[in-house]
Design an enzyme around this catalytic site. Structure first.
Site, PDB file in Angstrom:
ATOM      1  N   TRP A 148       0.877  -1.182   0.000  1.00  0.00           N
ATOM      2  CA  TRP A 148       0.000   0.000   0.000  1.00  0.00           C
ATOM      3  C   TRP A 148       0.908   1.224   0.000  1.00  0.00           C
ATOM      4  O   TRP A 148       1.650   1.459   0.955  1.00  0.00           O
ATOM      5  CB  TRP A 148      -0.919   0.017   1.217  1.00  0.00           C
ATOM      6  CG  TRP A 148      -1.851   1.215   1.190  1.00  0.00           C
ATOM      7  CD1 TRP A 148      -1.530   2.528   1.355  1.00  0.00           C
ATOM      8  CD2 TRP A 148      -3.263   1.193   0.948  1.00  0.00           C
ATOM      9  NE1 TRP A 148      -2.636   3.326   1.236  1.00  0.00           N
ATOM     10  CE2 TRP A 148      -3.718   2.529   0.986  1.00  0.00           C
ATOM     11  CE3 TRP A 148      -4.181   0.167   0.709  1.00  0.00           C
ATOM     12  CZ2 TRP A 148      -5.061   2.879   0.794  1.00  0.00           C
ATOM     13  CZ3 TRP A 148      -5.512   0.516   0.523  1.00  0.00           C
ATOM     14  CH2 TRP A 148      -5.947   1.850   0.568  1.00  0.00           C
ATOM     15  N   GLU A 221       7.719  -1.367   1.478  1.00  0.00           N
ATOM     16  CA  GLU A 221       7.645  -1.026   2.899  1.00  0.00           C
ATOM     17  C   GLU A 221       8.535  -1.995   3.687  1.00  0.00           C
ATOM     18  O   GLU A 221       8.494  -3.198   3.428  1.00  0.00           O
ATOM     19  CB  GLU A 221       6.210  -1.160   3.398  1.00  0.00           C
ATOM     20  CG  GLU A 221       5.182  -0.345   2.636  1.00  0.00           C
ATOM     21  CD  GLU A 221       3.794  -0.948   2.756  1.00  0.00           C
ATOM     22  OE1 GLU A 221       3.093  -0.617   3.745  1.00  0.00           O
ATOM     23  OE2 GLU A 221       3.409  -1.738   1.872  1.00  0.00           O
ATOM     24  N   GLN A 257       4.658   4.172   8.057  1.00  0.00           N
ATOM     25  CA  GLN A 257       4.186   3.672   9.341  1.00  0.00           C
ATOM     26  C   GLN A 257       5.307   3.151  10.236  1.00  0.00           C
ATOM     27  O   GLN A 257       5.120   3.019  11.437  1.00  0.00           O
ATOM     28  CB  GLN A 257       3.145   2.575   9.113  1.00  0.00           C
ATOM     29  CG  GLN A 257       1.901   3.096   8.405  1.00  0.00           C
ATOM     30  CD  GLN A 257       0.757   2.107   8.416  1.00  0.00           C
ATOM     31  OE1 GLN A 257       0.547   1.379   9.366  1.00  0.00           O
ATOM     32  NE2 GLN A 257      -0.011   2.092   7.341  1.00  0.00           N
ATOM     33  N   ARG A 417      -4.232  -5.073  13.076  1.00  0.00           N
ATOM     34  CA  ARG A 417      -3.066  -4.182  13.140  1.00  0.00           C
ATOM     35  C   ARG A 417      -3.132  -3.418  14.456  1.00  0.00           C
ATOM     36  O   ARG A 417      -4.128  -2.773  14.764  1.00  0.00           O
ATOM     37  CB  ARG A 417      -3.069  -3.184  11.990  1.00  0.00           C
ATOM     38  CG  ARG A 417      -2.704  -3.766  10.663  1.00  0.00           C
ATOM     39  CD  ARG A 417      -2.423  -2.668   9.657  1.00  0.00           C
ATOM     40  NE  ARG A 417      -3.616  -1.901   9.312  1.00  0.00           N
ATOM     41  CZ  ARG A 417      -3.595  -0.803   8.551  1.00  0.00           C
ATOM     42  NH1 ARG A 417      -2.450  -0.335   8.105  1.00  0.00           N
ATOM     43  NH2 ARG A 417      -4.711  -0.171   8.259  1.00  0.00           N
TER      44      ARG A 417
END
Length: 447
Positions: A148, A221, A257, A417
């Site tokens: 993402w 990521e 993140q 999550r």
């Protein structure tokens, strides 16, 4: 509004029914259903509803509020900066912008020293991909199959976990490689463990077969979050960078993140000793405000500039959010939140492993620092639907006073999550673990 006597009175807040009637009538639904709570204010690790409920925020807002809600230092910075300068013509510079660029470079290894300050993760990834294409003179982009990276054109074209169908063609030259998922390995060694090296070789064999010879960059990521908290094993990123080097590609790491202490180090890539060519930050950098950054080497920046690099946007280098970014760095450093995330992450992991022991529906516990995931296992009961179970557990958590987020992707069980603020206390973590345990027990029972 003004009363008949001329005095100013505050309008009464609409009822909850009126609020939801207005929301249902006037808001575009942009992904899933809205949480049916009217949020009035937020403080620390909690959000507070209009009907007086207090909900523990186990997602830091949208995985962003790493200092919790309403941190005094952030509040003071916003109040001060808004009275001086908050927004400028995009070709003008202010001290907070230059200070933040310099300080970000100081947190990073060489040669990362040039920063572009933007607003969102999608925008920073858009800018990074655009830079990579210009510098290399190529256009093909590789990313993970459960990635993402955002909802704008280039970022969305490199996003595979959701949102690809129904919008027509994406940017040309986008390819996916399998995400290295140890719990659900697609390549295995004789002992049944994940053979990630063979998987990576296979992935790039497919890339080479499809490429027209114009490979520009690989964007990934360090821990896939929306992909289900998938953490590539040690050694993976060194091997991935070698694959990029062999093909003249740049390596872009998206730390939206994982950046800024969440995983127990300032940046998740530190574990692997691999420095990206371009690093993107967002979410955590603004601690809940819209701030993002692209950071690269002087060499790449110079090459981009010589080729006429253009990313002139309305809110590039805005002073207000840059000042907030400086305060975020102040707090992270002063409170040593990298060390705090590491120690609290162990506490959280121990609690989740305890839940796993008592609930067979919890198939896997994974993650690093204060970014954790638990995956529901559909095989624990014949015919069980992890999508349904995940939704029911999420709903029960909210009823009990815990906000959770679940990722549901084809071929995987539901994955919760967990990304609380780095300022959360052990008592608050214990409360969240107890509420999650109770919610699972209420929905599926102990087995």
């Amino acid at each position: 509004m003004t009363s008949p006597t001329g005095t100013t009175v505050s309008p009464a807040a609409p009822s909850a029914d009126a609020f939801w009637a207005d929301a249902d009538r006037h808001l575009v639904r942009y992904g899933g259903e809205f949480c049916r709570e009217v949020i009035e204010h937020a403080s620390g690790s909690f959000v507070h509803t209009a009907d007086g409920r207090k909900i523990l925020d186990f997602t830091s807002g949208q995985m962003s509020a790493i200092l919790g809600h309403g941190h005094p230092a952030i509040v003071e910075t916003v109040q001060r900066q808004i009275t001086t300068v908050s927004h400028l013509y995009s070709g003008m510079l202010s001290r907070p912008v230059v200070d933040l660029a310099r300080r970000l470079a100081g947190t990073l290894p060489d040669p990362l020293e040039k920063a572009l300050l933007l607003t969102t993760g999608a925008e920073s990834n858009e800018a990074a991909i655009r830079m990579a294409k210009l510098v290399t003179g190529r256009h093909e982009i590789v990313s993970f199959a459960r990635s993402w990276h955002g909802m704008t054109q280039a970022a969305a074209s490199a996003t595979y976990s959701a949102g690809r169908k129904g919008y027509g063609p994406g940017a040309p030259g986008n390819f996916a490689i399998p995400a290295p998922h140890a719990y659900r390995p697609d390549f295995t060694l004789p002992d049944g463990s994940h053979d990630w090296r063979r998987q990576l070789d296979f992935g790039f064999d497919l890339i080479d077969a499809q490429s027209t010879g114009s490979l520009a960059a690989c964007i990934v990521e360090p821990i896939l979050s929306s992909g289900g908290i998938i953490e590539p094993p040690p050694g993976y990123f060194a091997a991935l960078k070698a694959k990029c080097r062999e093909r003249g590609m740049l390596l872009i790491l998206d730390e939206a993140q994982t950046g800024l202490c969440r995983t127990g180090t300032w940046y998740a890539f530190e574990r692997d000793g691999v420095v990206p060519d371009i690093l993107t930050l967002s979410k955590t950098l603004g601690a809940g405000l819209p701030l993002a950054a692209v950071i690269t080497s002087a060499e790449i920046e110079q090459a981009a500039h010589e080729r006429g690099y253009l990313f002139f946007t309305t809110h590039v280098a805005d002073p207000l959010v840059a000042a907030v970014g400086n305060t975020v760095l102040d707090v992270l450093t002063a409170e040593r939140l990298d060390e705090r995330a590491a120690s609290l992450g162990e506490f959280l992991r121990d609690g989740l492993l305890d839940i796993q022991q008592r609930h067979p529906v919890v198939g896997d516990v994974r993650g690093r620092g204060l970014l954790a995931g638990i995956e529901l296992d559909a095989s624990y009961e014949a015919g069980a639907s992890t999508d349904l179970l995940g939704a029911r557990i999420t709903r029960r958590c909210l009823e009990l006073g815990l906000h959770m987020n679940i990722v549901q992707l084809p071929g995987m069980g539901g994955v919760f999550r967990i990304a609380p603020p780095l300022t959360i206390t052990e008592d608050e973590l214990s409360l969240g673990l107890a509420l999650l345990d109770q919610a699972i027990d209420d929905v599926v029972g102990g087995r």
